[in-house]
Motif scaffolding. Structure first.
Motif, mmCIF file in Angstrom:
data_model
loop_
_atom_site.group_PDB
_atom_site.id
_atom_site.type_symbol
_atom_site.label_atom_id
_atom_site.label_comp_id
_atom_site.label_asym_id
_atom_site.label_seq_id
_atom_site.Cartn_x
_atom_site.Cartn_y
_atom_site.Cartn_z
ATOM 1 N N ARG A 1 0.794 -1.223 0.000
ATOM 2 C CA ARG A 1 0.000 0.000 0.000
ATOM 3 C C ARG A 1 0.827 1.273 0.000
ATOM 4 O O ARG A 1 0.332 2.330 -0.382
ATOM 5 C CB ARG A 1 -0.928 -0.001 1.223
ATOM 6 C CG ARG A 1 -1.994 -1.082 1.209
ATOM 7 C CD ARG A 1 -2.705 -1.151 2.539
ATOM 8 N NE ARG A 1 -1.781 -1.561 3.603
ATOM 9 C CZ ARG A 1 -2.128 -1.668 4.884
ATOM 10 N NH1 ARG A 1 -3.358 -1.374 5.260
ATOM 11 N NH2 ARG A 1 -1.246 -2.049 5.777
ATOM 12 N N ASN A 2 2.069 1.175 0.442
ATOM 13 C CA ASN A 2 2.848 2.401 0.576
ATOM 14 C C ASN A 2 4.339 2.116 0.544
ATOM 15 O O ASN A 2 4.766 0.951 0.472
ATOM 16 C CB ASN A 2 2.474 3.130 1.879
ATOM 17 C CG ASN A 2 2.554 2.215 3.094
ATOM 18 O OD1 ASN A 2 3.522 1.482 3.266
ATOM 19 N ND2 ASN A 2 1.514 2.241 3.923
ATOM 20 N N ARG A 3 5.110 3.189 0.615
ATOM 21 C CA ARG A 3 6.568 3.111 0.567
ATOM 22 C C ARG A 3 7.132 2.244 1.687
ATOM 23 O O ARG A 3 8.033 1.431 1.467
ATOM 24 C CB ARG A 3 7.123 4.539 0.660
ATOM 25 C CG ARG A 3 8.620 4.653 0.763
ATOM 26 C CD ARG A 3 8.995 6.079 1.127
ATOM 27 N NE ARG A 3 10.428 6.222 1.295
ATOM 28 C CZ ARG A 3 11.220 6.890 0.489
ATOM 29 N NH1 ARG A 3 10.715 7.492 -0.569
ATOM 30 N NH2 ARG A 3 12.510 6.980 0.723
ATOM 31 N N ALA A 4 6.604 2.416 2.907
ATOM 32 C CA ALA A 4 7.120 1.662 4.049
ATOM 33 C C ALA A 4 6.980 0.160 3.839
ATOM 34 O O ALA A 4 7.912 -0.617 4.126
ATOM 35 C CB ALA A 4 6.400 2.090 5.333
ATOM 36 N N GLU A 5 5.827 -0.274 3.330
ATOM 37 C CA GLU A 5 5.621 -1.704 3.106
ATOM 38 C C GLU A 5 6.535 -2.219 2.002
ATOM 39 O O GLU A 5 7.048 -3.346 2.078
ATOM 40 C CB GLU A 5 4.156 -1.974 2.745
ATOM 41 C CG GLU A 5 3.197 -1.765 3.916
ATOM 42 C CD GLU A 5 1.769 -2.111 3.553
ATOM 43 O OE1 GLU A 5 1.538 -2.604 2.424
ATOM 44 O OE2 GLU A 5 0.878 -1.890 4.397
ATOM 45 N N ALA A 6 6.752 -1.402 0.969
ATOM 46 C CA ALA A 6 7.657 -1.812 -0.116
ATOM 47 C C ALA A 6 9.080 -1.965 0.400
ATOM 48 O O ALA A 6 9.796 -2.908 0.029
ATOM 49 C CB ALA A 6 7.602 -0.785 -1.241
ATOM 50 N N ILE A 7 9.504 -1.043 1.262
ATOM 51 C CA ILE A 7 10.857 -1.112 1.819
ATOM 52 C C ILE A 7 11.021 -2.358 2.677
ATOM 53 O O ILE A 7 12.062 -3.033 2.622
ATOM 54 C CB ILE A 7 11.159 0.168 2.627
ATOM 55 C CG1 ILE A 7 11.326 1.354 1.666
ATOM 56 C CG2 ILE A 7 12.420 -0.004 3.473
ATOM 57 C CD1 ILE A 7 11.513 2.684 2.364
ATOM 58 N N VAL A 8 10.004 -2.691 3.455
ATOM 59 C CA VAL A 8 10.070 -3.905 4.277
ATOM 60 C C VAL A 8 10.247 -5.137 3.392
ATOM 61 O O VAL A 8 11.089 -5.998 3.659
ATOM 62 C CB VAL A 8 8.813 -4.049 5.148
ATOM 63 C CG1 VAL A 8 8.746 -5.431 5.787
ATOM 64 C CG2 VAL A 8 8.798 -2.970 6.230
ATOM 65 N N ARG A 9 9.455 -5.210 2.309
ATOM 66 C CA ARG A 9 9.582 -6.349 1.391
ATOM 67 C C ARG A 9 10.985 -6.405 0.783
ATOM 68 O O ARG A 9 11.589 -7.481 0.666
ATOM 69 C CB ARG A 9 8.534 -6.220 0.286
ATOM 70 C CG ARG A 9 7.084 -6.483 0.713
ATOM 71 C CD ARG A 9 6.822 -7.980 0.895
ATOM 72 N NE ARG A 9 7.099 -8.733 -0.305
ATOM 73 C CZ ARG A 9 6.261 -8.866 -1.330
ATOM 74 N NH1 ARG A 9 5.077 -8.244 -1.296
ATOM 75 N NH2 ARG A 9 6.570 -9.592 -2.380
ATOM 76 N N ALA A 10 11.489 -5.247 0.390
ATOM 77 C CA ALA A 10 12.812 -5.194 -0.240
ATOM 78 C C ALA A 10 13.902 -5.620 0.729
ATOM 79 O O ALA A 10 14.793 -6.406 0.392
ATOM 80 C CB ALA A 10 13.086 -3.794 -0.777
ATOM 81 N N ARG A 11 13.830 -5.101 1.951
ATOM 82 C CA ARG A 11 14.874 -5.438 2.929
ATOM 83 C C ARG A 11 14.793 -6.878 3.376
ATOM 84 O O ARG A 11 15.808 -7.511 3.683
ATOM 85 C CB ARG A 11 14.786 -4.472 4.116
ATOM 86 C CG ARG A 11 15.212 -3.053 3.739
ATOM 87 C CD ARG A 11 15.126 -2.086 4.883
ATOM 88 N NE ARG A 11 15.602 -0.766 4.476
ATOM 89 C CZ ARG A 11 15.509 0.321 5.220
ATOM 90 N NH1 ARG A 11 14.965 0.261 6.426
ATOM 91 N NH2 ARG A 11 15.979 1.483 4.787
ATOM 92 N N ASP A 12 13.586 -7.419 3.426
ATOM 93 C CA ASP A 12 13.436 -8.852 3.741
ATOM 94 C C ASP A 12 14.130 -9.712 2.688
ATOM 95 O O ASP A 12 14.583 -10.827 2.985
ATOM 96 C CB ASP A 12 11.958 -9.226 3.825
ATOM 97 C CG ASP A 12 11.301 -8.752 5.120
ATOM 98 O OD1 ASP A 12 12.048 -8.360 6.037
ATOM 99 O OD2 ASP A 12 10.066 -8.762 5.190
ATOM 100 N N ALA A 13 14.185 -9.194 1.458
ATOM 101 C CA ALA A 13 14.840 -9.925 0.374
ATOM 102 C C ALA A 13 16.330 -9.627 0.291
ATOM 103 O O ALA A 13 17.026 -10.120 -0.598
ATOM 104 C CB ALA A 13 14.178 -9.577 -0.963
ATOM 105 N N GLY A 14 16.828 -8.804 1.203
ATOM 106 C CA GLY A 14 18.260 -8.518 1.237
ATOM 107 C C GLY A 14 18.689 -7.248 0.534
ATOM 108 O O GLY A 14 19.891 -6.971 0.444
ATOM 109 N N LEU A 15 17.732 -6.477 0.041
ATOM 110 C CA LEU A 15 18.087 -5.230 -0.624
ATOM 111 C C LEU A 15 18.212 -4.102 0.395
ATOM 112 O O LEU A 15 17.566 -4.115 1.424
ATOM 113 C CB LEU A 15 17.025 -4.852 -1.665
ATOM 114 C CG LEU A 15 16.731 -5.869 -2.745
ATOM 115 C CD1 LEU A 15 15.725 -5.303 -3.740
ATOM 116 C CD2 LEU A 15 17.996 -6.296 -3.461
ATOM 117 N N GLY A 16 19.059 -3.142 0.074
ATOM 118 C CA GLY A 16 19.198 -1.964 0.913
ATOM 119 C C GLY A 16 19.963 -2.192 2.184
ATOM 120 O O GLY A 16 19.971 -1.350 3.080
ATOM 121 N N THR A 17 20.628 -3.347 2.319
ATOM 122 C CA THR A 17 21.388 -3.640 3.544
ATOM 123 C C THR A 17 22.839 -3.764 3.211
ATOM 124 O O THR A 17 23.219 -3.964 2.078
ATOM 125 C CB THR A 17 20.906 -4.943 4.180
ATOM 126 O OG1 THR A 17 21.045 -6.020 3.236
ATOM 127 C CG2 THR A 17 19.466 -4.842 4.604
#
Length: 218
Positions: free
Chosen positions: A202-218
């Motif tokens: 629904r929003n940027r925060a949820e997209a970031i959570v999905r991305a970081r769960d997949a190892g992106l942005g870390t």
């Protein structure tokens, strides 16, 4: 961030003249207090264990243990502390290594006082910031660094959408993503809208959570 009216800052820099000048510049902003200073990675770790800190300004060229290792150790022991790298190093390896270690910003030492203070405010509030010269290289670097992993995790996204999602996960604003990828703000927002739809978030925060769960942005 602690429940205080100002952010508590640790300066990690082995050149005392530069460190003193940086402390004086930061001290002009009522939003920050220089709570401690360190000249080595070990001194930085000791300060973090004995002082309540919100932010660390980290040089990379420290004697002995590097600033990259110091950042990694700091984030491992104190994940709530945010790190802003300030260095002379302009090479891609240092930029990627700092991001991998957990830094939320990367400034070159030629930055002016206003740029430094803006960067500190951005990082303190949970954002990410990079010197313009370094930001221009984030897109291609990030694409080569995470392309395969992102494609496997998000097969429905286009290559450009995965690139945007990865940069989003690092904390960059839409404007910073646009500048690093040489796109317009509108184009970036269109890509973000497509990402939301495909990932069913629904929003940027949820997209970031999905991305970081997949190892992106870390």
């Amino acid at each position: 961030m602690t429940n205080q009216t100002t952010w508590q800052v640790l300066l990690v820099e082995d050149h005392p003249i530069f460190r003193d000048g940086l402390a004086a510049a930061i001290g002009l902003d009522d939003g920050f207090t220089v709570a401690a200073q360190a000249a080595t990675a070990q001194e930085a770790l000791t300060a973090a264990r004995t002082t309540e800190l919100d932010l660390v300004v980290m040089d990379l060229g420290l004697p002995g243990c590097s600033g990259i290792e110091a950042t990694r150790d700091l984030k491992r022991e104190h994940p709530q502390i945010k790190v802003l790298v300030m260095t002379m190093s302009e090479d891609d390896d240092s930029l990627l290594a700092a991001m991998r270690a957990g830094a939320r910003g990367y400034l070159l030492k030629g930055a002016g006082r206003d740029e430094i203070l803006r960067a500190l405010h951005t990082v303190a509030q949970g954002g990410a910031v990079f010197s313009p010269h370094m930001a221009e290289r984030l897109g291609p670097l990030f694409a080569s660094f995470t392309g395969a992993a992102a494609q496997q995790a998000f097969p429905t996204l286009t290559a450009r959408e995965r690139e945007v999602l990865g940069l989003l996960a690092t904390g960059l604003s839409y404007r910073q993503i646009a500048e690093s990828l040489y796109l317009s703000d509108k184009t970036v927002r269109n890509h973000v809208g497509a990402i939301f739809a495909k990932l069913q978030v629904r929003n940027r925060a949820e997209a970031i959570v999905r991305a970081r769960d997949a190892g992106l942005g870390t």
